[in-house]
Structures are given as C-alpha cells and as structure tokens.
Design an enzyme around this catalytic site. Sequence first.
Site, mmCIF file in Angstrom:
data_model
loop_
_atom_site.group_PDB
_atom_site.id
_atom_site.type_symbol
_atom_site.label_atom_id
_atom_site.label_comp_id
_atom_site.label_asym_id
_atom_site.label_seq_id
_atom_site.Cartn_x
_atom_site.Cartn_y
_atom_site.Cartn_z
ATOM 1 N N GLY A 50 38.553 27.451 53.618
ATOM 2 C CA GLY A 50 37.774 27.034 55.435
ATOM 3 C C GLY A 50 39.549 27.673 56.704
ATOM 4 C CG ASP A 52 39.864 31.455 59.952
ATOM 5 O OD1 ASP A 52 39.193 31.600 58.943
ATOM 6 O OD2 ASP A 52 39.297 30.783 60.956
ATOM 7 C CG ASP A 79 54.435 40.730 57.117
ATOM 8 O OD1 ASP A 79 53.892 41.501 57.384
ATOM 9 O OD2 ASP A 79 54.717 40.337 55.940
ATOM 10 C CG ASP A 197 61.836 43.602 52.435
ATOM 11 O OD1 ASP A 197 61.699 43.017 52.032
ATOM 12 O OD2 ASP A 197 61.618 45.305 52.442
ATOM 13 C CG HIS A 368 49.503 52.958 48.630
ATOM 14 N ND1 HIS A 368 49.672 52.867 49.772
ATOM 15 C CD2 HIS A 368 50.620 52.335 48.134
ATOM 16 C CE1 HIS A 368 50.402 51.932 50.539
ATOM 17 N NE2 HIS A 368 50.296 50.750 49.214
ATOM 18 N N GLY A 371 56.015 50.253 50.950
ATOM 19 C CA GLY A 371 57.107 50.708 52.241
ATOM 20 C C GLY A 371 58.177 50.242 52.224
ATOM 21 C CG HIS A 372 58.678 46.491 50.434
ATOM 22 N ND1 HIS A 372 59.145 45.655 52.114
ATOM 23 C CD2 HIS A 372 57.124 46.390 50.824
ATOM 24 C CE1 HIS A 372 57.505 45.239 53.173
ATOM 25 N NE2 HIS A 372 56.566 45.305 52.500
ATOM 26 C CG ASP A 446 39.939 25.923 60.507
ATOM 27 O OD1 ASP A 446 39.208 26.922 59.490
ATOM 28 O OD2 ASP A 446 39.431 25.035 60.372
#
Length: 557
Positions: A50, A52, A79, A197, A368, A371-372, A446
């Site tokens: 439940g 989000d 993110d 990264d 595809h 992007g890293h 939530d």
Amino acid sequence: MNNDKNVDKLKVIPLGGLGEFGMNCMAIRYKDDIIVIDAGLMFPEDELLGVDIVVPDITYLLENRAMVRGILLTHGHEDHIGGLPRILTELNVPVYGTEFTLTYVEGKLEEHKLLDGADLIEMVPGERFNIGPFNIQPIRVTHSLVDCVALAVRTPVGTIVHTGDFKIDLSSPDGKPFDLHSFAELGKEGVLLLLQDSTNCDRPGYTPGELAVRPRLDEIFSRAKRRLFFSCFSSSIHRIKLAMDLAHQHGRKVALIGRSMDNATEIAQDLGYINPPEGLLIHSGQIRDFPPEKVCVMISGTQGEPMSALSRAAVDNHKHAKIEAGDTVLLSSRVIPGNEKSIFSMIDHLYRRNAKVIYDDGASGLIHVSGHASQEELRLMINLLRPKFFVPVHGDYRHLTRHIEVATSTTIPERCILIEDGEVLELDANSATKTGKVTSGRVLIDSGSTSDVIEDIIIRDRKHLSEAGLVLAIISIDKMTGRQEGTAEIVTRGFAVNEEGMHAEARKIIQRTLETSSDEEKRDWMLIKEKIRADLKRYIQKNTGRRPMVMPVILEI
C-alpha cells in the site's frame, strides 16, 4: 576562541542512495553551512504493502535547518527530484537546477500546491556561483535525460566532485556532448574527493552512446507492416526525438498517448529539444483516419504499470490505442528489476492480440542503451580527475563494493571509502575519516501525498493481514451489569477454516474469559479486550497452526 578540533573539517553525509537504488540525497557541511545534492524518491518493494513512494529521512536537515542553504539537483529523474515536495513542506530552501530539470520540478510542485512558495534558481553548465563558503560549478554530463550536470563543489578544505548520473557520450543527439575538458581541468587543479555513480560498475567496457540504437530502430520502422506502437521511458527525450525523426523519414504520422509522454514531449518542445516537422503530430483521435502503415503511436507504459496507456491497450481497454493483429509493439527500454512480472504479463496480452512484440531480449541490434557509465568510463573519469579520496554513490551495497574494486584498480585514489546512508565522512586536506552516524532511513508515503506518512507498525499489520487473515469478535456487554448480552458474533476474512466448528468454540472461549474475569477487570474494556484477544489467539494457533490478526470489539448496550 573556538577550540573545536573539527571546526575546519568538511563533512559529507549521505541521507539516501548509498545502500539502495533511488532516494538519492547527499548533505555537504562546512562549519555552519549545509548544501544538499539531490532529493530523490524510491519506489517501494513488494513487501511495502500500500506504500506509493519512499523518501529519505531528513531529520538531520531539520535539526540543522538554520544551516541549510539550498538543494542542488543534478538532473530531473524521479530518484533525484521525487522527494522534493515532501522535503519542501518541512524545509523551504532555494532549489537549484538546470532549465529542463526546473521545468520538471515546477510541474511536480504545482501538483502538490507548493510552486507559489518555492524559490527555484536556474544554474547554467559552466557558470560558477557561490552558496555560502561553497563555490559551485555545474559541468555538462550526458545521461538518458537531457540537461544533466555533475557538480564540482570548491570548499575551503578542497574540491569535491559529485558526478550525478552519467555516461560519457561525445556524440549526444542534442549537440551538447559530455564536457571532458572541464573534468580534465579540475584534475589539473586538484580534487580532494570524487563521489561517482555506481549503477553500471559491474558492466565491463563502455556504455554505447544514444545514437547506437538508430540502425536497429531504423530497421524496425522499415519492416513494420502495419501500425508501430513505440514505447520508451517518457524522460528519454533523445529516444523520443529519434523515434519522431524515423517516423518522418518512413512517412508515418505520430500520435502521442499517455500523460507522461504528453508532458515530457511538451516540455522538450517548449525548450527546443524536439522540433517535429509541421504536420507530423496528429491527435490520438485521428489514428484511424490514416492507413495503418502510415501511423506511429508513441505510448507510455514501458514497465507494464497497471493503469498505463500500453497496459490498457494490451487488454483492449484504451479509447484510441487499439492494437490489432499484425501491429508491431516496440519496447525501447530495459526491464527494471522488480518489474519483470508486470512487463511479461503485458507482453503476453500483446501476443494474444497477435501483435509482433520487440523487447530487450538480447537479440542482435540495440533497441535500448543505458544512461550510466560502465567500468572503462568510470576508470577514465578517475584518471581525468585524479582524486585524493574516492566514495562510490548510487547503488546497493554490492554495487558500492564492486565500484571500490574498479576504483582501486586505477591505483589513483590514496584511499577508497565505502560509506552508507547516515554515516558521516569528515575530510581535511590530508585525511578522510568516518566519525559517526546521523539519523537516516526511509519515510513511507501513502497515496502520493506529502503528508500521509506510514509507520512501520502499519506495514507490519498489512503484511500480517495479507498472510494470515482477520478474525473479528464482536461482543455485546451491558454497561450497567458488565454481563454479556447474547452470544458473540465471529467474523473472519482471509482465514479459511471449518468456520462453524471454530466459531462455536470461539464463542465458548469468549464467554469463559468473561465469566472468569473479576468485576474490576470487567469495568476496564481495554483489559477485557486484551484478555479475549490473547485467549482466542492461543486457541486458534493451537487448533489451526495459523496466526490471524484477532480483533475483539466490545459494544456497550
């Protein structure tokens, strides 16, 4: 005179993103000034029932709110910016970002009715500016989104470089390649700490540039006999532009379907990243006005999200996107770990429509690219910047560990340090030391709200209910005499047993518990409820081996 030995130390404090993917948030503190790099969210794992979204715990920032000078955003992915609404409700400080990133942020803050009170400040790659004792230099990097930057933060102690998400693409489709020169100049100047990264640190070689997908996509466009449904991440502006270029080249009109695809394309057009030829775009209601071989439908929902446009089209439940036998559906994206079940379920439904589905299955030709940065690009950056100290960011623990191995193989950093969320790294010109921890963790939200915070106990209760079910015992008691009136009503949900036998025995247990309780106990409803709950729980567990949630309800009559 201040005798604090640490007064001139620089502190680097990750509040999210080191030990998990997502929720990226990093505090940098010098004396009484703090800047924050990124404010991301994380999407919940399956066991967070439940929930989000998940955002970082910013208790440390709230405890030091008078010192926080601003939040710097490296780029516009969720993110890295998704936690902003939650943070800005508690800590309204200036937010710095590039033009495209701030346009994304504006939409997000407007949705949460926070835009009017927000202080958004544009930063331009290459143009330095000051925030307190920090001199900030945004440096253009390439990623799967446009207008992304790394941040060089010059401090009285030394220079920190935070790469943000990046790969080294020198032929970026928007004509704004990765700025290798600025990184080389920083390397000459001297870098104290590199925060890099870690996402693709386990991939050898180099990550292909965005244009590497063009040959295979061109082939798919030329071979599609009927309608072509093209789905990619809505933030992949380069991919959207490439698909529009190929559609124009192959004589197809383009219809956009899905809110996120519409929004991203509108922003990209407004800022000049996409300039479709006049007449190329048609309204989704016009799809059937053209022959099938003359239409390309760009549709959101590449990860099989339940209510996304593509998921609805896959079960023939979309007003305009009707997928028919012979149509081609291209998923120009990767399968994000955790989404496999929903994606392959959607692909199954597409096959039931007799559509030809092309997805990232390892077949020949790229549809595809990531992007890293992969390992060789990570090493190249370390070689360019020549940092004294190195800390991997953005990744699970195994990624951070593997990234340290990659960095160590270059023999450049004097020391590579693995830190996790909440750990404090203190630096001066010659040393980097872990000195303790601050409050960190996850805040569960939530309903997509900025205020509906879910406590761990609620998640535990939801998990308990989902696994073992519920037994509700409703008991009527005369408030004058304290005696039970009639028999208790037993209601079960999600608990499969021989109900009649169990219900009858449960009623007897409730009656016995009441009869053996003293008058004083009977006047304390909370105590009586707890006694009934314990006795029922013991009986059910002993006789069924199950541990449902038991809830007694006492009605006073």
